[in-house]
Motif scaffolding. Structure first.
Motif, PDB file in Angstrom:
ATOM      1  N   SER A  52      18.299   5.588   2.596  1.00 29.22           N
ATOM      2  CA  SER A  52      18.163   4.320   1.887  1.00 29.22           C
ATOM      3  C   SER A  52      18.520   4.486   0.416  1.00 29.22           C
ATOM      4  N   ASP A  53      19.186   3.460  -0.150  1.00 23.65           N
ATOM      5  CA  ASP A  53      19.618   3.524  -1.546  1.00 23.65           C
ATOM      6  C   ASP A  53      18.435   3.569  -2.497  1.00 23.65           C
ATOM      7  N   ASP A  54      17.365   2.874  -2.153  1.00 20.19           N
ATOM      8  CA  ASP A  54      16.206   2.798  -3.043  1.00 20.19           C
ATOM      9  C   ASP A  54      15.096   3.728  -2.563  1.00 20.19           C
ATOM     10  N   SER A  55      15.478   4.846  -1.940  1.00 19.79           N
ATOM     11  CA  SER A  55      14.479   5.738  -1.353  1.00 19.79           C
ATOM     12  C   SER A  55      13.593   6.400  -2.402  1.00 19.79           C
ATOM     13  N   ALA A  56      14.133   6.658  -3.612  1.00 18.26           N
ATOM     14  CA  ALA A  56      13.323   7.331  -4.633  1.00 18.26           C
ATOM     15  C   ALA A  56      12.162   6.459  -5.075  1.00 18.26           C
ATOM     16  N   GLY A  57      12.466   5.188  -5.411  1.00 11.30           N
ATOM     17  CA  GLY A  57      11.393   4.294  -5.830  1.00 11.30           C
ATOM     18  C   GLY A  57      10.420   4.000  -4.714  1.00 11.30           C
ATOM     19  N   MET A  58      10.961   3.789  -3.500  1.00 10.85           N
ATOM     20  CA  MET A  58      10.110   3.518  -2.352  1.00 10.85           C
ATOM     21  C   MET A  58       9.210   4.711  -2.054  1.00 10.85           C
ATOM     22  N   ALA A  59       9.767   5.911  -2.187  1.00 13.66           N
ATOM     23  CA  ALA A  59       8.978   7.109  -1.912  1.00 13.66           C
ATOM     24  C   ALA A  59       7.837   7.249  -2.902  1.00 13.66           C
ATOM     25  N   ARG A  60       8.111   6.950  -4.164  1.00 13.20           N
ATOM     26  CA  ARG A  60       7.058   7.069  -5.166  1.00 13.20           C
ATOM     27  C   ARG A  60       5.921   6.090  -4.889  1.00 13.20           C
ATOM     28  N   HIS A  61       6.271   4.831  -4.580  1.00 16.86           N
ATOM     29  CA  HIS A  61       5.241   3.829  -4.294  1.00 16.86           C
ATOM     30  C   HIS A  61       4.457   4.185  -3.030  1.00 16.86           C
ATOM     31  N   SER A  62       5.161   4.621  -1.997  1.00 18.51           N
ATOM     32  CA  SER A  62       4.492   4.921  -0.735  1.00 18.51           C
ATOM     33  C   SER A  62       3.641   6.177  -0.834  1.00 18.51           C
ATOM     34  N   ALA A  63       4.108   7.193  -1.573  1.00 23.25           N
ATOM     35  CA  ALA A  63       3.306   8.396  -1.762  1.00 23.25           C
ATOM     36  C   ALA A  63       2.023   8.068  -2.508  1.00 23.25           C
ATOM     37  N   ALA A  64       2.145   7.229  -3.560  1.00 18.10           N
ATOM     38  CA  ALA A  64       0.946   6.830  -4.306  1.00 18.10           C
ATOM     39  C   ALA A  64      -0.001   6.036  -3.414  1.00 18.10           C
ATOM     40  N   THR A  65       0.547   5.136  -2.594  1.00 17.65           N
ATOM     41  CA  THR A  65      -0.293   4.341  -1.701  1.00 17.65           C
ATOM     42  C   THR A  65      -1.004   5.220  -0.682  1.00 17.65           C
ATOM     43  N   ALA A  66      -0.278   6.195  -0.118  1.00 21.95           N
ATOM     44  CA  ALA A  66      -0.881   7.081   0.868  1.00 21.95           C
ATOM     45  C   ALA A  66      -2.034   7.882   0.262  1.00 21.95           C
ATOM     46  N   VAL A  67      -1.840   8.406  -0.939  1.00 13.73           N
ATOM     47  CA  VAL A  67      -2.898   9.199  -1.570  1.00 13.73           C
ATOM     48  C   VAL A  67      -4.068   8.308  -1.977  1.00 13.73           C
ATOM     49  N   ILE A  68      -3.771   7.098  -2.467  1.00 12.79           N
ATOM     50  CA  ILE A  68      -4.858   6.166  -2.808  1.00 12.79           C
ATOM     51  C   ILE A  68      -5.686   5.842  -1.564  1.00 12.79           C
ATOM     52  N   LEU A  69      -5.043   5.703  -0.422  1.00 13.81           N
ATOM     53  CA  LEU A  69      -5.784   5.457   0.822  1.00 13.81           C
ATOM     54  C   LEU A  69      -6.663   6.646   1.188  1.00 13.81           C
ATOM     55  N   MET A  70      -6.184   7.866   0.948  1.00 15.12           N
ATOM     56  CA  MET A  70      -7.039   9.042   1.172  1.00 15.12           C
ATOM     57  C   MET A  70      -8.229   9.031   0.215  1.00 15.12           C
ATOM     58  N   LEU A  71      -8.001   8.579  -1.011  1.00 15.35           N
ATOM     59  CA  LEU A  71      -9.102   8.461  -1.966  1.00 15.35           C
ATOM     60  C   LEU A  71     -10.099   7.403  -1.508  1.00 15.35           C
ATOM     61  N   CYS A  72      -9.591   6.288  -0.979  1.00 13.36           N
ATOM     62  CA  CYS A  72     -10.487   5.264  -0.435  1.00 13.36           C
ATOM     63  C   CYS A  72     -11.291   5.819   0.740  1.00 13.36           C
ATOM     64  N   ALA A  73     -10.638   6.641   1.562  1.00 12.03           N
ATOM     65  CA  ALA A  73     -11.356   7.274   2.670  1.00 12.03           C
ATOM     66  C   ALA A  73     -12.484   8.155   2.145  1.00 12.03           C
ATOM     67  N   ALA A  74     -12.225   8.861   1.021  1.00 16.36           N
ATOM     68  CA  ALA A  74     -13.272   9.692   0.420  1.00 16.36           C
ATOM     69  C   ALA A  74     -14.430   8.832  -0.091  1.00 16.36           C
ATOM     70  N   VAL A  75     -14.121   7.637  -0.606  1.00 16.75           N
ATOM     71  CA  VAL A  75     -15.186   6.729  -1.060  1.00 16.75           C
ATOM     72  C   VAL A  75     -16.028   6.277   0.131  1.00 16.75           C
ATOM     73  N   PHE A  76     -15.362   5.887   1.224  1.00 18.40           N
ATOM     74  CA  PHE A  76     -16.094   5.509   2.436  1.00 18.40           C
ATOM     75  C   PHE A  76     -16.959   6.672   2.929  1.00 18.40           C
ATOM     76  N   ASP A  77     -16.410   7.885   2.890  1.00 17.26           N
ATOM     77  CA  ASP A  77     -17.148   9.060   3.345  1.00 17.26           C
ATOM     78  C   ASP A  77     -18.357   9.333   2.464  1.00 17.26           C
ATOM     79  N   LEU A  78     -18.203   9.062   1.170  1.00 14.37           N
ATOM     80  CA  LEU A  78     -19.323   9.260   0.242  1.00 14.37           C
ATOM     81  C   LEU A  78     -20.431   8.249   0.509  1.00 14.37           C
ATOM     82  N   PHE A  79     -20.053   6.996   0.706  1.00 17.64           N
ATOM     83  CA  PHE A  79     -21.060   5.943   0.831  1.00 17.64           C
ATOM     84  C   PHE A  79     -21.684   5.886   2.221  1.00 17.64           C
ATOM     85  N   ASP A  80     -20.962   6.304   3.266  1.00 14.38           N
ATOM     86  CA  ASP A  80     -21.595   6.239   4.584  1.00 14.38           C
ATOM     87  C   ASP A  80     -22.763   7.207   4.684  1.00 14.38           C
TER      88      ASP A  80
END
Length: 273
Positions: A52-80
């Motif tokens: 994809s032509d815009d793979s660099a920008g897409m990769a940056r956004h998706s990598a950040a989203t994936a890691v943020i979701l792991m951080l959200c999972a850590a928040v759920f794990d903390l609060f449960d």
């Protein structure tokens, strides 16, 4: 004729099948882990494979989203855990917690490492796959041991899997040379199955952990949206995560040595007439 809407006590859902509030948070943990895998696939791997032509920008956004979701999972794990201690958890709460942790802190970071090995310029795909397997198996062994071994209150044996998963993705995001990245990932996996003691996040430590997670989300968002100095801020945050992963075992080892010395002194003092 019995009433149609009457509920027979024998037909009620058994206690072992009822979900508590803590269990719902645990399922949120699993959902975040699965979505992290989804964004890693659709935003990083597929654009790379399709050129994809815009793979660099897409990769940056998706990598950040994936890691943020792991951080959200850590928040759920903390609060449960906090909610389970304050209210209650169903009899299957511990099993749900282990399965959710396996998805969010085992599969998701291991898959992140695997994809990194496929898209990075200086990476070796098969070697990266081996590193991903090591991360996944370390989390599996750690969770299995956690279910079987009784530890003293307030301590974990080995690096907790949420902390280990965030350390693994931080190593990847630092964009170090491939060999250094792989060695750091394997070292983190070893810490997860080691006997080094880590304090459980309670009280002030839980607040500090939650604050660090929120700060990390902010750094990832700044990097994803290409904010000024966003790359530098992200690398600083990742470096701090690695420093904490290295320093905590040193403090734990030093404390164990001091306790051993104190016990020897007390034993010698007791033997004196």
């Amino acid at each position: 004729m019995p009433e149609a809407d009457g509920v027979d006590e024998e037909e009620e859902m058994p206690l072992s099948m009822r979900l508590s509030i803590a269990d719902t948070l645990t399922l949120g943990n699993a959902t975040c882990g699965f979505m992290a895998v989804y964004f890693t696939t659709t935003g990083i791997l597929i654009p790379h494979l399709t050129g994809s032509d815009d793979s660099a920008g897409m990769a940056r956004h998706s990598a950040a989203t994936a890691v943020i979701l792991m951080l959200c999972a850590a928040v759920f794990d903390l609060f449960d855990g906090l909610v389970a201690r304050k209210l209650r958890s169903s009899p299957m709460g511990a099993e749900l917690d282990n399965l959710s942790d396996l998805i969010s802190f085992g599969l998701a970071p291991a898959y992140f490492v695997l994809v990194y090995g496929m898209v990075a310029d200086d990476a070796h795909q098969r070697v990266a796959a081996l590193g991903a397997i090591v991360v996944l198996l370390a989390v599996v062994l750690r969770l299995a041991r956690f279910s079987c071994v009784t530890l003293k209150d307030g301590m974990f044996q080995g690096m907790p899997s949420p902390f280990g998963a965030l350390t693994v993705v931080s190593i990847v995001l630092l964009e170090l040379p491939f060999v250094a990245t792989l060695l750091a990932i394997i070292g983190t996996a070893w810490l997860m199955v080691s006997r080094v003691e880590y304090p459980k996040p309670r009280g002030r430590l839980a607040v500090a952990m939650l604050s660090w997670i929120v700060l990390s989300m902010g750094l990832l968002a700044a990097w994803a949206f290409d904010a000024p100095s966003g790359q530098l801020l992200l690398q600083t945050g990742c470096a701090l995560q690695l420093v904490m992963g290295a320093v905590i075992p040193l403090f734990a080892t030093a404390r164990r040595v001091n306790n051993f010395r104190d016990n020897r002194r007390e034993a010698r003092a007791a033997q004196l007439p």
